[in-house]
Write a protein that holds these residues in place. Structure first.
Motif, PDB file in Angstrom:
ATOM      1  N   PRO A   1       0.989  -1.129  -0.008  1.00  0.00           N
ATOM      2  CA  PRO A   1      -0.217   0.173  -0.013  1.00  0.00           C
ATOM      3  C   PRO A   1       0.945   1.308   0.009  1.00  0.00           C
ATOM      4  CG  PRO A   1       0.048  -1.095   2.183  1.00  0.00           C
ATOM      5  CD  PRO A   1       0.786  -2.126   1.243  1.00  0.00           C
ATOM      6  N   ARG A   2       0.455   2.260  -0.732  1.00  0.00           N
ATOM      7  CA  ARG A   2       1.120   3.540  -0.655  1.00  0.00           C
ATOM      8  C   ARG A   2       0.840   4.285   0.599  1.00  0.00           C
ATOM      9  NH1 ARG A   2      -1.961   7.525  -5.006  1.00  0.00           N
ATOM     10  NH2 ARG A   2      -3.907   7.583  -3.839  1.00  0.00           N
ATOM     11  N   ILE A   3       1.630   4.999   1.150  1.00  0.00           N
ATOM     12  CA  ILE A   3       1.771   6.191   2.213  1.00  0.00           C
ATOM     13  C   ILE A   3       1.590   7.354   1.789  1.00  0.00           C
ATOM     14  CG2 ILE A   3       2.898   6.858   4.169  1.00  0.00           C
ATOM     15  CD1 ILE A   3       3.827   3.942   4.843  1.00  0.00           C
ATOM     16  N   ILE A   4       0.372   8.222   2.048  1.00  0.00           N
ATOM     17  CA  ILE A   4       0.392   9.621   1.583  1.00  0.00           C
ATOM     18  C   ILE A   4       0.385  10.246   3.027  1.00  0.00           C
ATOM     19  CG2 ILE A   4      -0.958  11.135   0.616  1.00  0.00           C
ATOM     20  CD1 ILE A   4      -2.390   9.151  -1.040  1.00  0.00           C
ATOM     21  N   ALA A   5       1.623  11.393   2.743  1.00  0.00           N
ATOM     22  CA  ALA A   5       1.553  12.582   3.956  1.00  0.00           C
ATOM     23  C   ALA A   5       1.824  13.718   3.126  1.00  0.00           C
ATOM     24  CB  ALA A   5       2.907  12.019   4.786  1.00  0.00           C
ATOM     25  N   ARG A   6       1.688  14.838   4.156  1.00  0.00           N
ATOM     26  CA  ARG A   6       2.070  16.175   3.594  1.00  0.00           C
ATOM     27  C   ARG A   6       3.176  16.521   4.431  1.00  0.00           C
ATOM     28  NH1 ARG A   6      -0.606  19.489   0.597  1.00  0.00           N
ATOM     29  NH2 ARG A   6      -2.553  18.451   0.720  1.00  0.00           N
TER      30      ARG A   6
ATOM     31  N   GLY B   1      10.804  18.773   5.758  1.00  0.00           N
ATOM     32  CA  GLY B   1      11.707  19.530   5.020  1.00  0.00           C
ATOM     33  C   GLY B   1      11.943  18.359   3.542  1.00  0.00           C
ATOM     34  N   GLN B   2      10.908  17.571   3.448  1.00  0.00           N
ATOM     35  CA  GLN B   2      11.020  16.774   2.449  1.00  0.00           C
ATOM     36  C   GLN B   2       9.855  16.864   1.675  1.00  0.00           C
ATOM     37  OE1 GLN B   2      12.660  13.552   4.550  1.00  0.00           O
ATOM     38  NE2 GLN B   2      14.091  13.156   2.808  1.00  0.00           N
TER      39      GLN B   2
ATOM     40  N   ILE C   1       5.954   5.857  -0.965  1.00  0.00           N
ATOM     41  CA  ILE C   1       5.680   7.012   0.154  1.00  0.00           C
ATOM     42  C   ILE C   1       5.625   8.594  -0.427  1.00  0.00           C
ATOM     43  CG2 ILE C   1       6.333   8.534   2.097  1.00  0.00           C
ATOM     44  CD1 ILE C   1       8.242   6.189   2.895  1.00  0.00           C
ATOM     45  N   ILE C   2       4.377   8.911  -0.590  1.00  0.00           N
ATOM     46  CA  ILE C   2       3.884   9.977  -1.517  1.00  0.00           C
ATOM     47  C   ILE C   2       3.920  11.500  -0.624  1.00  0.00           C
ATOM     48  CG2 ILE C   2       2.544  11.266  -3.059  1.00  0.00           C
ATOM     49  CD1 ILE C   2       1.813   8.660  -4.129  1.00  0.00           C
ATOM     50  N   ILE C   3       5.029  12.438  -0.544  1.00  0.00           N
ATOM     51  CA  ILE C   3       4.868  13.360   0.457  1.00  0.00           C
ATOM     52  C   ILE C   3       4.556  14.680  -0.515  1.00  0.00           C
ATOM     53  CG2 ILE C   3       6.276  14.729   1.886  1.00  0.00           C
ATOM     54  CD1 ILE C   3       8.207  12.234   1.920  1.00  0.00           C
ATOM     55  N   LEU C   4       3.164  15.325  -0.179  1.00  0.00           N
ATOM     56  CA  LEU C   4       2.764  16.329  -0.694  1.00  0.00           C
ATOM     57  C   LEU C   4       3.435  17.666  -0.108  1.00  0.00           C
ATOM     58  CD1 LEU C   4      -0.852  15.226  -0.693  1.00  0.00           C
ATOM     59  CD2 LEU C   4       0.776  15.187  -2.439  1.00  0.00           C
TER      60      LEU C   4
END
Length: 584
Positions: A71-76, A133-134, A155-158
């Protein structure tokens, strides 16, 4: 006399006020840090077995939540992630959040026996860390033996809310992997037992699908449906165990805009090179007037070493949606256009491609390259041989097997996690602090190998005082054979200030270092028969792994660890471990 209305506080009240002010100042960085965490995102990872059929053969694989890829992890940016991992299989498990800086959260980094003992069958562990910071694409994967073959995901970092962010028409994640018909744990266990090279993979995959160029795989094919004249964001992740990969889409140009969750100066290319461990965001602009054709998406290996490799190609299809569903062309078999990929050993392309990657280095996204260096290090990386025990029957001469090393030290995995031993001052019998700053003897690293190619073994670490600026030159060696080595550093990004072929010249080469806008990465390929120079600031206390992301080389010992000591201030110290930290 009239009262002024002011009552002088008592000494006890003054002491209490001073104590409160002291506490606020002491913990202010943590309070600010907590305030930036806009959201706490919870995920549950259940490690389970799942039957899967590929290449006409069914086997059980280790998965997260029964999914492959996981599964993908999405975070801001600024969010805190709380991920509970529960192990329902017999294998020991750890999960590494590849590329996440883990500032003062080393207990959540994940490499087995480096920052934690594995999660045993029937046990759970909560990984708790903040992404700061990413922004961009990173990934997570198992960090125990070869389990990351099937245990991995994006891991998708918005970016932060209201930050300017060009929105593509759509986005798609492409994870490149390797597939074995056999159980991968059996493959590496057999190789380590006999001293032979592990069996090659049977296929490469895109999102777990081998594609039409393999037997029994015409339906197991990745498809990308696009509309004319639009911009698509493709998030690329190389999760393959042992191969760097060339990637291309027939008749389409890609714009590379981000690497390892760092924005870069955009550049256009027809072919992308991505090494195991690396991530890359590329923009795909579709043709406003596409021909009636199907476009092949393809990835195949860049293999610079002397060993045999899986010389196959994974492929998918890019289809344009036709505006008119009644178009007669829909019923016709469209011509297939194929991309042109470099030769498998095109090292010149590798060097040229990597030299195009440059940091933005502007006021909003500065490249904070250490301009002065406190500690200069020179590490040779490559292969050698090691003596097998009398109980083994290894296939090398005089009962030897291939080993891999850094500065002639092949890392021996401890039985206790290094971070626990360091934090509780119980290093005796676990590790020593004498990792060499230079190779034990000088030789022509990329020329004829020395007579003695036996490597030493040990669990050696290098100590770095807090805030040390470090420059490390990684030099490939031609012992057994020159080869590109994708080196990954946990806990830090580093700047690639220089690279070249041949032996590093400590007098001439530093004069050409780029300290203005070098690439900022967490994984870099040491050029085959060459060197790469990295700089980073040791501002993250803890124990941090550095290793080759070719899993076979990691198994053979091409790895080491850094201990970054605590600083003086509260926010420069590593907190105690969480109460549920697994025990060995």
């Amino acid at each position: 006399m009239a009262s002024s209305g002011f009552i002088f506080p008592s000494p006890n009240l003054l002491r209490a006020a001073w104590l409160l002010l002291f506490c606020v100042l002491l913990f202010l960085p943590d309070l600010i840090f907590a305030n930036q965490a806009q959201l706490i995102r919870h995920y549950n990872f259940d490690i389970t077995l799942q039957k899967l059929t590929r290449l006409c053969q069914t086997k059980s694989i280790v998965t997260v939540n029964g999914q492959f890829p996981g599964p993908r992890i999405i975070a801001r940016e600024g969010d805190r992630l709380v991920i509970k991992v529960t192990n329902h299989v017999q294998n020991n498990i750890t999960i590494h959040w590849h590329g996440v800086r883990q500032m003062r959260s080393g207990w959540a980094d994940g490499p087995a026996y480096i920052t934690q003992c594995p999660i045993q069958s029937g046990q759970s562990y909560i990984y708790n860390f903040t992404v700061s910071g990413q922004r961009g694409t990173l990934w997570w994967h198992a960090h125990t033996s070869w389990l990351r073959a099937t245990l991995h995901g994006p891991i998708i970092i918005l970016p932060k809310k209201h930050a300017p962010y060009p929105q593509p028409f759509k986005e798609e994640t492409l994870i490149f992997g390797e597939w074995w018909k056999a159980d991968t744990e059996a493959v590496i266990n057999q190789a380590m037992k006999t001293g032979s090279a592990p069996n090659l993979s049977d296929a490469y995959t895109i999102n777990g699908l081998p594609g039409p160029l393999y037997n029994c795989s015409s339906t197991d094919t990745f498809k990308l449906n696009v509309e004319p004249g639009q911009t698509y964001l493709l998030r690329l992740i190389n999760a393959a165990l042992n191969n760097e990969l060339f990637f291309s889409i027939a008749n389409h140009t890609l714009s590379v805009v981000e690497t390892d969750a760092v924005y870069i100066k955009p550049f256009k290319t027809n072919v992308v090179l991505i090494t195991p461990g690396q991530t890359m965001n590329v923009l795909l602009k579709t043709n406003p007037n596409p021909p009636n054709a199907t476009f092949l998406i393809a990835a195949r290996p860049y293999a610079s070493g002397p060993a045999t490799f899986d010389n196959t190609t994974t492929a998918g299809f890019l289809h344009y949606k036709t505006p008119n569903p009644n178009n007669l062309n829909n019923n016709k078999k469209l011509p297939l256009l194929k991309p042109s990929l470099p030769n498998f050993n095109d090292t010149a392309f590798s060097m040229n491609f990597n030299q195009k990657i440059r940091s933005l280095a502007n006021s909003k996204f500065p490249a904070k390259v250490p301009k002065t260096v406190d500690k200069h290090l020179f590490f040779t990386v490559g292969l050698g041989i090691i003596q097998c025990s009398k109980n083994q029957k290894c296939q090398g001469p005089n009962n030897t097997r291939v080993a891999a090393s850094i500065n002639n030290v092949s890392f021996v995995q401890p039985n206790t996690a290094l971070l626990q031993a360091h934090f509780f001052n119980k290093s005796q019998g676990v590790y020593t602090t004498d990792f060499p700053t230079n190779p034990p003897f000088k030789f022509n690293y990329t020329g004829a190998p020395p007579n003695n190619i036996v490597v030493k073994t040990g669990t050696k670490v290098m100590i770095l005082p807090y805030n040390t600026s470090v420059e490390v030159v990684l030099q490939d060696t031609s012992i057994i054979g020159a080869e590109s080595h994708p080196l990954h550093l946990h806990g830090f990004n580093f700047f690639v200030v220089g690279q070249g072929f041949g032996n590093f010249d400590s007098k001439k080469d530093p004069l050409k270092f780029n300290v203005v806008d070098p690439a900022e990465r967490n994984t870099v390929g040491v050029p085959s028969g060459g060197w790469v120079a990295l700089r980073f600031l040791a501002d993250n206390p803890g124990v941090w792994f550095m290793h080759c992301h070719l899993e076979v080389h990691t198994s053979w010992g091409l790895k080491m660890a850094w201990i970054v000591q605590d600083g003086k201030a509260h926010h420069q110290k590593l907190p105690p471990p969480p109460s549920d930290l697994p025990k060995c």
